[in-house]
Design a protein around this motif. Sequence first.
Motif, PDB file in Angstrom:
ATOM      1  N   MET A 121       0.847  -1.197   0.000  1.00  0.00           N
ATOM      2  CA  MET A 121       0.000   0.000   0.000  1.00  0.00           C
ATOM      3  C   MET A 121       0.885   1.251   0.000  1.00  0.00           C
ATOM      4  N   ALA A 122       0.568   2.154  -0.889  1.00  0.00           N
ATOM      5  CA  ALA A 122       1.349   3.396  -0.902  1.00  0.00           C
ATOM      6  C   ALA A 122       0.762   4.318   0.153  1.00  0.00           C
ATOM      7  N   ASN A 123       1.606   5.037   0.836  1.00  0.00           N
ATOM      8  CA  ASN A 123       1.037   5.973   1.812  1.00  0.00           C
ATOM      9  C   ASN A 123       1.546   7.363   1.484  1.00  0.00           C
ATOM     10  N   LYS A 124       1.160   8.313   2.314  1.00  0.00           N
ATOM     11  CA  LYS A 124       1.466   9.707   1.969  1.00  0.00           C
ATOM     12  C   LYS A 124       2.953  10.026   2.065  1.00  0.00           C
ATOM     13  N   TYR A 125       3.740   9.097   2.653  1.00  0.00           N
ATOM     14  CA  TYR A 125       5.173   9.388   2.773  1.00  0.00           C
ATOM     15  C   TYR A 125       6.010   8.563   1.798  1.00  0.00           C
ATOM     16  N   SER A 126       5.340   7.818   0.889  1.00  0.00           N
ATOM     17  CA  SER A 126       6.077   6.911  -0.008  1.00  0.00           C
ATOM     18  C   SER A 126       7.183   7.616  -0.783  1.00  0.00           C
ATOM     19  N   THR A 127       6.891   8.815  -1.289  1.00  0.00           N
ATOM     20  CA  THR A 127       7.887   9.530  -2.090  1.00  0.00           C
ATOM     21  C   THR A 127       9.116   9.826  -1.254  1.00  0.00           C
ATOM     22  N   GLU A 128       8.890  10.278  -0.005  1.00  0.00           N
ATOM     23  CA  GLU A 128      10.020  10.596   0.882  1.00  0.00           C
ATOM     24  C   GLU A 128      10.824   9.327   1.183  1.00  0.00           C
ATOM     25  N   ILE A 129      10.109   8.231   1.450  1.00  0.00           N
ATOM     26  CA  ILE A 129      10.806   6.984   1.798  1.00  0.00           C
ATOM     27  C   ILE A 129      11.648   6.507   0.617  1.00  0.00           C
ATOM     28  N   SER A 130      11.081   6.629  -0.605  1.00  0.00           N
ATOM     29  CA  SER A 130      11.787   6.053  -1.761  1.00  0.00           C
ATOM     30  C   SER A 130      13.027   6.857  -2.149  1.00  0.00           C
ATOM     31  N   ARG A 131      13.178   8.064  -1.640  1.00  0.00           N
ATOM     32  CA  ARG A 131      14.408   8.801  -2.005  1.00  0.00           C
ATOM     33  C   ARG A 131      15.454   8.787  -0.892  1.00  0.00           C
ATOM     34  N   ARG A 132      15.250   7.905   0.096  1.00  0.00           N
ATOM     35  CA  ARG A 132      16.225   7.851   1.192  1.00  0.00           C
ATOM     36  C   ARG A 132      17.017   6.555   1.222  1.00  0.00           C
ATOM     37  N   LYS A 133      18.303   6.690   1.556  1.00  0.00           N
ATOM     38  CA  LYS A 133      19.161   5.516   1.753  1.00  0.00           C
ATOM     39  C   LYS A 133      19.946   5.776   3.030  1.00  0.00           C
ATOM     40  N   THR A 134      19.901   4.834   3.952  1.00  0.00           N
ATOM     41  CA  THR A 134      20.621   5.005   5.219  1.00  0.00           C
ATOM     42  C   THR A 134      21.605   3.856   5.371  1.00  0.00           C
TER      43      THR A 134
END
Length: 532
Positions: free
Chosen positions: A1-14
């Motif tokens: 399920m995509a949520n409202k933070y998906s875009t932010e999550i997909s551009r992060r690498k830790t």
Amino acid sequence: MANKYSTEISRRKTFAIISHPDAGKTTLTEKFLLFGGAIQTAGAVKSNKIKKYATSDFMEIERQRGISVATSVMSFEYRAMLINLLDTPGHKDFAEDTYRTLTAVDSVILVIDSVNGVEAQTRRLMEVCRMRDTPVIVFINKMDRDGKNRFDLLEEIEKELSIQLHPMTWPINSGKDFKGVYNLYDKNLILFTANTKAGDEDEDTVRIDRLESPLLDERLGERDAAVLREDVELVDGVHGQLNVDDYLAGRVAPVFFGSAINNFGVREMLDTFIRIAPTPRGRETSTRHLDVEEDRFSGFVFKIHANLDPKHRDRIAFLRVCSGKFERNKYFHHVRLDKDVRFSNPYTFLARDKDVIESAFPGDVVGLFDTGNFKIGDTLTEGEDFYFTGIPSFSPEIFKEVVNKDPMKTKQLEKGLLQLTDEGVAQLFTQYGGNKKIIGCVGELQFEVIQYRLLHEYGASVQFNALPFYKACWITSEDSRKLEEFTRFKHANIGADKDGLVVYLAQSEWFLNTERTNNPEIEFHFTSEIHK
């Protein structure tokens, strides 16, 4: 399920960089920051001639020793990705700090020195990655020095670290004959020039689609071109294309060759990293599996650092965001204390520079000012009660009694001991029936660091007297009478850790085994999950 933070999550690498001391980890960290435009000049880590220090080593004692003892966190942007990089202490005495940092990242870059190959510390760190199936990329550093044969080195790494390797670039010679690397993925030749500045797009790159191309002989000379063709055929035959799923499952590690100090071979690795490294993932908690896409905020503290700023006596708790959105000035639930807390100045980091932030998303590491509310392993949520699991505390191996050399400073000493042991570099025990304070560490260097910091940050001077203990074990029993009997009978060897848990201090392996055999109703634990 995509949520409202998906875009932010997909551009992060830790991720964390791990290595044996001196393999070039701090240098590599700096090159990443240069690529990300986060710093303009690299610090000379160990040269006394240049007074610029490595930007990621910020404690005085690190500058004197040229080693990293505190994990620092740096964030930078590269090709529209937001990268959170955790630099870890390479020194073995601080393995526990590194271990806990690995609980806060989604992948790891392991630096190996081509001259020394796999070292003890590297093995231990890889075991930790193994336990968590953390995806690993290997960077073989110092190719401009005379090191081991490239095939022997790969074989040694595979055997010693029991992981399958997959070369992504391939070196042409090493030492003073080092000519560069061939990128097996992009099919191009990158020629070695010493001291390339980061951001120089004019790395000497030659596009070679076919290895038969006469251009190869022209640039490398016939002999080296012939060797490279043979090598590549062999490597391709064995490895073929990288299966990214195998990498993400922690089964296969892509390998890059280069020279961090000359900024060579680093860009190829960074480009591959942002292409294949995992974005933030879900995590296990004490009650259920937490999906990274959940809307509600949660995060945990994996490190506490006292006195980041010598002018202000402050402690900063490092929090890894696991789900939802962290917001400045919003109340969150502190699970262990069962109270709501809010933060008016949460920070992101670039080593020493801190920027106040308004919000953070999964994968981000946020610095929270702490007045003593936090311990390692603490969880913050939007109301739900659970803990993130798997953040252990290890049994120390060296024990010393703390002797106060200045009774006027007793208060400062107690405060300093509590704060420094909250950071997790050492453990504090109080012996039963007295108030003898015992510090347990994994390595000798930690005592030096504690002594130095107690004096310089708290004004308390101490000496440490060695104690004849071999290990500390947490003891529990379903039969409270048996436990009470045991602690009474062995009171000289019993203490309490700072959470009040009962600890048995064994003089030797033989004593420990004897007690375990003689007291089957009592359980002896070598790690304690940090939250209780």
